[in-house]
Design an enzyme around this catalytic site. Sequence first.
Site, PDB file in Angstrom:
ATOM      1  N   SER A 187       0.793  -1.231   0.000  1.00 42.64           N
ATOM      2  CA  SER A 187       0.000   0.000   0.000  1.00 42.64           C
ATOM      3  C   SER A 187       0.824   1.278   0.000  1.00 42.64           C
ATOM      4  O   SER A 187       0.319   2.319  -0.367  1.00 42.64           O
ATOM      5  CB  SER A 187      -1.003  -0.009   1.152  1.00 42.64           C
ATOM      6  OG  SER A 187      -0.426  -0.489   2.327  1.00 42.64           O
ATOM      7  N   HIS A 215      -5.752  -3.351  -2.503  1.00 40.63           N
ATOM      8  CA  HIS A 215      -5.502  -2.387  -3.586  1.00 40.63           C
ATOM      9  C   HIS A 215      -5.566  -3.026  -4.971  1.00 40.63           C
ATOM     10  O   HIS A 215      -5.258  -2.376  -5.961  1.00 40.63           O
ATOM     11  CB  HIS A 215      -4.145  -1.709  -3.382  1.00 40.63           C
ATOM     12  CG  HIS A 215      -4.042  -1.038  -2.059  1.00 40.63           C
ATOM     13  ND1 HIS A 215      -4.633   0.169  -1.788  1.00 40.63           N
ATOM     14  CD2 HIS A 215      -3.469  -1.440  -0.901  1.00 40.63           C
ATOM     15  CE1 HIS A 215      -4.413   0.494  -0.530  1.00 40.63           C
ATOM     16  NE2 HIS A 215      -3.718  -0.465   0.034  1.00 40.63           N
ATOM     17  N   LYS A 246     -12.380   0.635  -1.251  1.00 39.87           N
ATOM     18  CA  LYS A 246     -11.378   1.295  -2.101  1.00 39.87           C
ATOM     19  C   LYS A 246     -11.912   1.309  -3.531  1.00 39.87           C
ATOM     20  O   LYS A 246     -12.819   2.096  -3.821  1.00 39.87           O
ATOM     21  CB  LYS A 246     -10.036   0.609  -1.908  1.00 39.87           C
ATOM     22  CG  LYS A 246      -9.518   0.931  -0.499  1.00 39.87           C
ATOM     23  CD  LYS A 246      -8.279   0.219  -0.075  1.00 39.87           C
ATOM     24  CE  LYS A 246      -7.895   0.721   1.324  1.00 39.87           C
ATOM     25  NZ  LYS A 246      -7.103  -0.225   2.075  1.00 39.87           N
TER      26      LYS A 246
HETATM   27  C1  LIG Z   1      -7.157  -0.385   3.593  1.00 41.97           C
HETATM   28  C2  LIG Z   1      -6.488  -1.689   3.845  1.00 41.97           C
HETATM   29  C3  LIG Z   1      -7.024  -2.629   4.725  1.00 41.97           C
HETATM   30  C4  LIG Z   1      -8.212  -2.308   5.594  1.00 41.97           C
HETATM   31  O1  LIG Z   1      -9.390  -2.307   4.871  1.00 41.97           O
HETATM   32  P1  LIG Z   1     -10.621  -1.444   5.444  1.00 41.97           P
HETATM   33  O2  LIG Z   1     -11.792  -1.982   4.721  1.00 41.97           O
HETATM   34  O3  LIG Z   1     -10.301  -0.041   5.131  1.00 41.97           O
HETATM   35  O4  LIG Z   1     -10.669  -1.721   6.916  1.00 41.97           O
HETATM   36  C5  LIG Z   1      -6.416  -3.852   4.833  1.00 41.97           C
HETATM   37  N1  LIG Z   1      -5.285  -4.135   4.133  1.00 41.97           N
HETATM   38  C6  LIG Z   1      -4.726  -3.249   3.305  1.00 41.97           C
HETATM   39  C7  LIG Z   1      -3.489  -3.622   2.560  1.00 41.97           C
HETATM   40  C8  LIG Z   1      -5.297  -1.989   3.143  1.00 41.97           C
HETATM   41  O5  LIG Z   1      -4.720  -1.097   2.346  1.00 41.97           O
END
Ligand SMILES: *Cc1c(COP(=O)(O)O)cnc(C)c1O
Length: 398
Positions: A187, A215, A246
């Site tokens: 990320s 992602h 996302k």
């Molecule tokens: C954003 C994210 C999460 C968490 O997901 P949410 O639905 O926002 O709680 C988990 N793992 C990664 C790699 C992320 O970027």
Amino acid sequence: MTSDFSLLKNLQQQLTDLEKKQLRRQRRVTETPCAPVVQVDGRQLLAFCSNDYLGLASHPEIINALKEGADLYGAGSGASHLISGHSLAHHQLEEQLAKLFKENFDKAGCLYFSTGYMANLAVLSALAGKEAEIFSEELNHASLIDGARLSRAKISVYPHRDLTQLESLLKQSKANIKCVVTDSVFSMEGEIAPLPELLALCERYGAWLIVDDAHGFGVLGEHGHGVLQHFNLHSPHIVYIGTLGKAAGVSGAFVAAHHSAIEWLIQRARTYIYTTATPPAIAHALLKSIAIITSDEGKKRRSHLQSLIHAWRSAQQLQHWQSLASPTAIQPVIIGSNEKVMAVGAALLEQGLWVGAIRPPTVPLNTARLRITLSAAHTHEQLTTLIAAIHDCEASMA
Ligand SMILES: *Cc1c(COP(=O)(O)O)cnc(C)c1O
């Protein structure tokens, strides 16, 4: 209470210390929907910091589906999934998602969670117990690290992308349950993990491969099914986590795996069992979002995003700062110190550009960076504005 309450004083001292190290974080209040142009404090900003990779967060059809879902199912679910909160909308969403993964598992099942954070805690704590060993990639997301801790398994961290070191750890391990855990798209770096090689190791050593595709889901793969489609991976060893806040533009997450693994999560995952089910309207909106992701419109959005990534990579030729060679929507520029990255972030903001400035502990010490995220909702003109501003900053500040 008097102001010399010492527990509070201690916190205030620590907050001051964070401030001095330029590590105190601040929230900005957005006044308009998530989109390339957002209003903050009455001011229009061009934003390159959301994870809304396909521009679905304010898609009119998804907004309508959310309203329709509220009409159909009301505001709240009223209970956890195992009591009475599991609605038709949740059920339909899981069925729709499971169809996307029928090529990847002999009998694919899906389980919908309130957040990706909770899905990661669930998978690690339900699959790995005290007798297990978790092999965790060094740059894994905080939620995977917390999930590993919660599981009480032995944790062995392997260096970033180091398959040789991972193999030697797997070889030495005496645990009867082994779990290799990795982000698919890192990320803060944007690169993609070597999943085919990781899967080969997992199959050789009888380990689970737990993949967090926060992602990648919606963005990678011909039809947006994510990193498993991107690499065409098929195996009962895989447990896949996709998030829905996302690229999918709404909220929540899901686990896809062989249906027996899913059934086990329903029995044992505490972050699934002991929490109120999300409002069904959200699941109803997600049905629309998944339909868009997998349609021609989704494909067009992915190809526009790809053209923006390509344009960024060919147009920015930085002299002093280091841009990482990322093939995804996440395009970091390493600046170095916390002070510098904050100053650059502030200078960009002055020009009306909002870019994430990421500091430790989210990234390693002295690698504070701008985290530029591109979205299919951006235009090439908007990207050109960003590139020019970053060049100007580099020329005057590096
Ligand atoms: C954003 C994210 C999460 C968490 O997901 P949410 O639905 O926002 O709680 C988990 N793992 C990664 C790699 C992320 O970027």
